[in-house]
Write a protein that holds these residues in place. Structure first.
Motif, mmCIF file in Angstrom:
data_model
loop_
_atom_site.group_PDB
_atom_site.id
_atom_site.type_symbol
_atom_site.label_atom_id
_atom_site.label_comp_id
_atom_site.label_asym_id
_atom_site.label_seq_id
_atom_site.Cartn_x
_atom_site.Cartn_y
_atom_site.Cartn_z
ATOM 1 N N HIS A 125 0.836 -1.190 0.000
ATOM 2 C CA HIS A 125 0.000 0.000 0.000
ATOM 3 C C HIS A 125 0.876 1.248 0.000
ATOM 4 N N THR A 126 0.447 2.285 -0.757
ATOM 5 C CA THR A 126 1.186 3.548 -0.786
ATOM 6 C C THR A 126 0.270 4.700 -0.392
ATOM 7 N N LYS A 127 0.878 5.777 0.134
ATOM 8 C CA LYS A 127 0.114 6.920 0.622
ATOM 9 C C LYS A 127 1.016 8.150 0.681
ATOM 10 N N SER A 128 0.454 9.290 1.100
ATOM 11 C CA SER A 128 1.242 10.502 1.301
ATOM 12 C C SER A 128 0.490 11.414 2.255
ATOM 13 N N ASN A 129 1.046 12.576 2.506
ATOM 14 C CA ASN A 129 0.398 13.569 3.361
ATOM 15 C C ASN A 129 -0.441 14.565 2.566
ATOM 16 N N ALA A 130 -0.619 14.310 1.289
ATOM 17 C CA ALA A 130 -1.430 15.206 0.466
ATOM 18 C C ALA A 130 -2.881 15.186 0.946
ATOM 19 N N PRO A 131 -3.637 16.254 0.693
ATOM 20 C CA PRO A 131 -5.062 16.250 1.054
ATOM 21 C C PRO A 131 -5.772 15.049 0.436
ATOM 22 N N GLY A 137 -3.181 11.170 -1.160
ATOM 23 C CA GLY A 137 -3.231 11.258 0.291
ATOM 24 C C GLY A 137 -3.156 9.902 0.964
ATOM 25 N N LYS A 138 -4.142 9.599 1.801
ATOM 26 C CA LYS A 138 -4.054 8.400 2.637
ATOM 27 C C LYS A 138 -4.147 7.100 1.854
ATOM 28 N N ASN A 139 -4.630 7.162 0.614
ATOM 29 C CA ASN A 139 -4.647 5.963 -0.231
ATOM 30 C C ASN A 139 -4.269 6.336 -1.651
ATOM 31 N N GLU A 140 -3.019 6.013 -2.020
ATOM 32 C CA GLU A 140 -2.553 6.274 -3.379
ATOM 33 C C GLU A 140 -2.394 4.993 -4.169
ATOM 34 N N GLY A 141 -3.162 3.953 -3.732
ATOM 35 C CA GLY A 141 -3.173 2.698 -4.462
ATOM 36 C C GLY A 141 -2.117 1.724 -3.981
ATOM 37 N N TYR A 142 -2.143 0.558 -4.578
ATOM 38 C CA TYR A 142 -1.259 -0.537 -4.214
ATOM 39 C C TYR A 142 -0.349 -0.890 -5.381
ATOM 40 N N VAL A 143 0.856 -1.329 -5.058
ATOM 41 C CA VAL A 143 1.694 -2.027 -6.020
ATOM 42 C C VAL A 143 1.311 -3.492 -5.888
ATOM 43 N N THR A 224 6.364 3.304 -12.387
ATOM 44 C CA THR A 224 6.568 4.058 -11.156
ATOM 45 C C THR A 224 5.919 3.303 -10.002
ATOM 46 N N THR A 225 6.571 3.284 -8.867
ATOM 47 C CA THR A 225 6.064 2.546 -7.709
ATOM 48 C C THR A 225 5.569 3.479 -6.598
ATOM 49 N N LEU A 226 5.744 4.791 -6.786
ATOM 50 C CA LEU A 226 5.167 5.808 -5.908
ATOM 51 C C LEU A 226 4.531 6.885 -6.782
ATOM 52 N N ARG A 227 3.486 7.540 -6.256
ATOM 53 C CA ARG A 227 2.826 8.594 -7.039
ATOM 54 C C ARG A 227 3.671 9.856 -7.103
ATOM 55 N N ALA A 229 7.331 12.104 -5.209
ATOM 56 C CA ALA A 229 8.613 11.944 -4.519
ATOM 57 C C ALA A 229 8.453 11.914 -3.009
ATOM 58 N N SER A 230 7.331 12.424 -2.485
ATOM 59 C CA SER A 230 7.119 12.443 -1.030
ATOM 60 C C SER A 230 6.155 11.354 -0.562
ATOM 61 N N SER A 231 5.710 10.475 -1.463
ATOM 62 C CA SER A 231 4.840 9.350 -1.081
ATOM 63 C C SER A 231 5.666 8.249 -0.433
ATOM 64 N N TRP A 232 4.979 7.287 0.191
ATOM 65 C CA TRP A 232 5.681 6.169 0.805
ATOM 66 C C TRP A 232 4.754 4.953 0.894
ATOM 67 N N SER A 233 5.350 3.808 1.219
ATOM 68 C CA SER A 233 4.588 2.580 1.480
ATOM 69 C C SER A 233 4.595 2.319 2.969
ATOM 70 N N ASP A 234 3.422 1.952 3.499
ATOM 71 C CA ASP A 234 3.288 1.764 4.941
ATOM 72 C C ASP A 234 2.926 0.349 5.358
ATOM 73 N N SER A 235 2.474 -0.499 4.396
ATOM 74 C CA SER A 235 2.014 -1.827 4.802
ATOM 75 C C SER A 235 2.065 -2.811 3.643
ATOM 76 N N PHE A 236 2.116 -4.090 4.014
ATOM 77 C CA PHE A 236 2.087 -5.200 3.056
ATOM 78 C C PHE A 236 0.809 -5.989 3.273
ATOM 79 N N LEU A 237 0.197 -6.417 2.176
ATOM 80 C CA LEU A 237 -1.016 -7.224 2.255
ATOM 81 C C LEU A 237 -0.832 -8.493 1.439
ATOM 82 N N LEU A 238 -1.234 -9.609 2.023
ATOM 83 C CA LEU A 238 -1.257 -10.902 1.335
ATOM 84 C C LEU A 238 -2.704 -11.227 1.002
ATOM 85 N N PHE A 239 -3.007 -11.340 -0.277
ATOM 86 C CA PHE A 239 -4.385 -11.538 -0.745
ATOM 87 C C PHE A 239 -5.276 -10.404 -0.214
#
Length: 299
Positions: A125-131, A137-143, A224-227, A229-239
């Protein structure tokens, strides 16, 4: 922080050390709890795993395996697989490797028959501090690493990768070539993601590598794996989510799930770092050669 993984240089190592957080490794091996325990909390997932339990069925190493069940006509959300919050966020330039051993019973139907026709497998999962707004912001999609269906609606491909909110699709593997999800035997699957809003092909670090049983089956350098330059990944999901709902109630098994931001010691045939196949799974794949009969005279 662009450098090739196939060589080691003092400069590259210094750059990595300067930009990287403390190294960590997360292991879910199903050995820290008793059989039947839900695999959430210490030694397990943080959440989304209510039907993922410690099992004594289809054990490949140790005393237990992990079993996760999907119910017919459900998406499996909060039940199937699980979500693990990463010890630290993974930012632009950071790498992560994830590996697990997986067993799908012979009659396990992994097809998604509607709503995208692809089954989500390994996901960051990826996210950022954007509105907060759609895909920001809080959900910028998954790789996502996706499992493609046996009915070949997408041609011969066995798997796919997508950065969801950017709708970047890459297909790989083949049913005709035998590179697809297997049932009836233990397999080891591994993925390496380098997070960046600029792909390797355009001078950035963003890339994805995927292995099955230690064989590199794709290297994707134009995604691209982030939306941003200031985005990040916070969690891993299996299925965690079955597109179009599951065709039947069924259970699969996994073991020795490892997630790490520390460059592994193992290398593939091209010199790329990877965690590598579990010894127990490798042993299962070696055919048994019968011993020669004793006291038999050959004429």
């Amino acid at each position: 922080m662009r450098f090739k993984w196939s060589f080691c240089s003092v400069a590259a190592t210094a750059l990595l050390a300067a930009s990287h957080v403390q190294a960590w490794t997360v292991t879910i091996d199903c050995e820290s709890s008793s059989a039947g325990s839900v695999l959430q909390g210490a030694g397990g997932f943080n959440d989304s795993a209510s039907k993922t339990v410690v099992s004594t069925t289809n054990v490949v190493s140790g005393r237990h395996s992990c079993a996760t069940t999907i119910r017919k006509d459900t998406s499996g959300w909060a039940e199937f697989g699980g979500r693990k919050v990463l010890p630290s966020k993974l930012v632009k330039g950071d790498s992560v490797w994830v590996k697990l051993d997986l067993f799908l019973p012979k009659d396990f139907d992994f097809n998604s028959y509607s709503a995208g026709n692809r089954l989500k497998f390994m996901r960051f999962h990826t996210k950022s501090n954007a509105p907060a707004e759609f895909c920001k912001g809080k959900n910028e999609g998954y790789v996502d690493w996706l499992i493609y269906p046996t009915y070949k609606i997408f041609g011969d491909a066995g798997f796919g990768i997508i950065q969801e909110c950017q709708q970047m699709w890459r297909e790989f593997g083949s049913y005709s070539g035998g590179v697809h999800m297997k049932t009836g035997e233990w397999q080891t699957y591994e993925m390496h993601v380098v997070f960046d809003n600029i792909p390797w092909s355009r001078g950035g670090d963003g890339l994805i590598r995927v292995w099955r049983n230690d064989e590199l089956i794709t290297e994707i350098t134009d995604i691209t794996t982030l939306r941003t330059a200031s985005s990040w990944s916070d969690s891993f999901l299996l299925f965690t989510y079955w597109n179009g709902n599951a065709p039947k109630t069924q259970t699969l098994y996994f073991d020795d799930l490892i997630i790490t931001n520390e460059k592994p010691a193992g290398r593939d045939s091209k010199g790329n770092p990877r965690i590598g196949r579990s010894a127990a799974v490798s042993a299962r794949s070696v055919p048994t050669v019968p011993s020669a009969p004793e006291n038999v005279k050959l004429e």
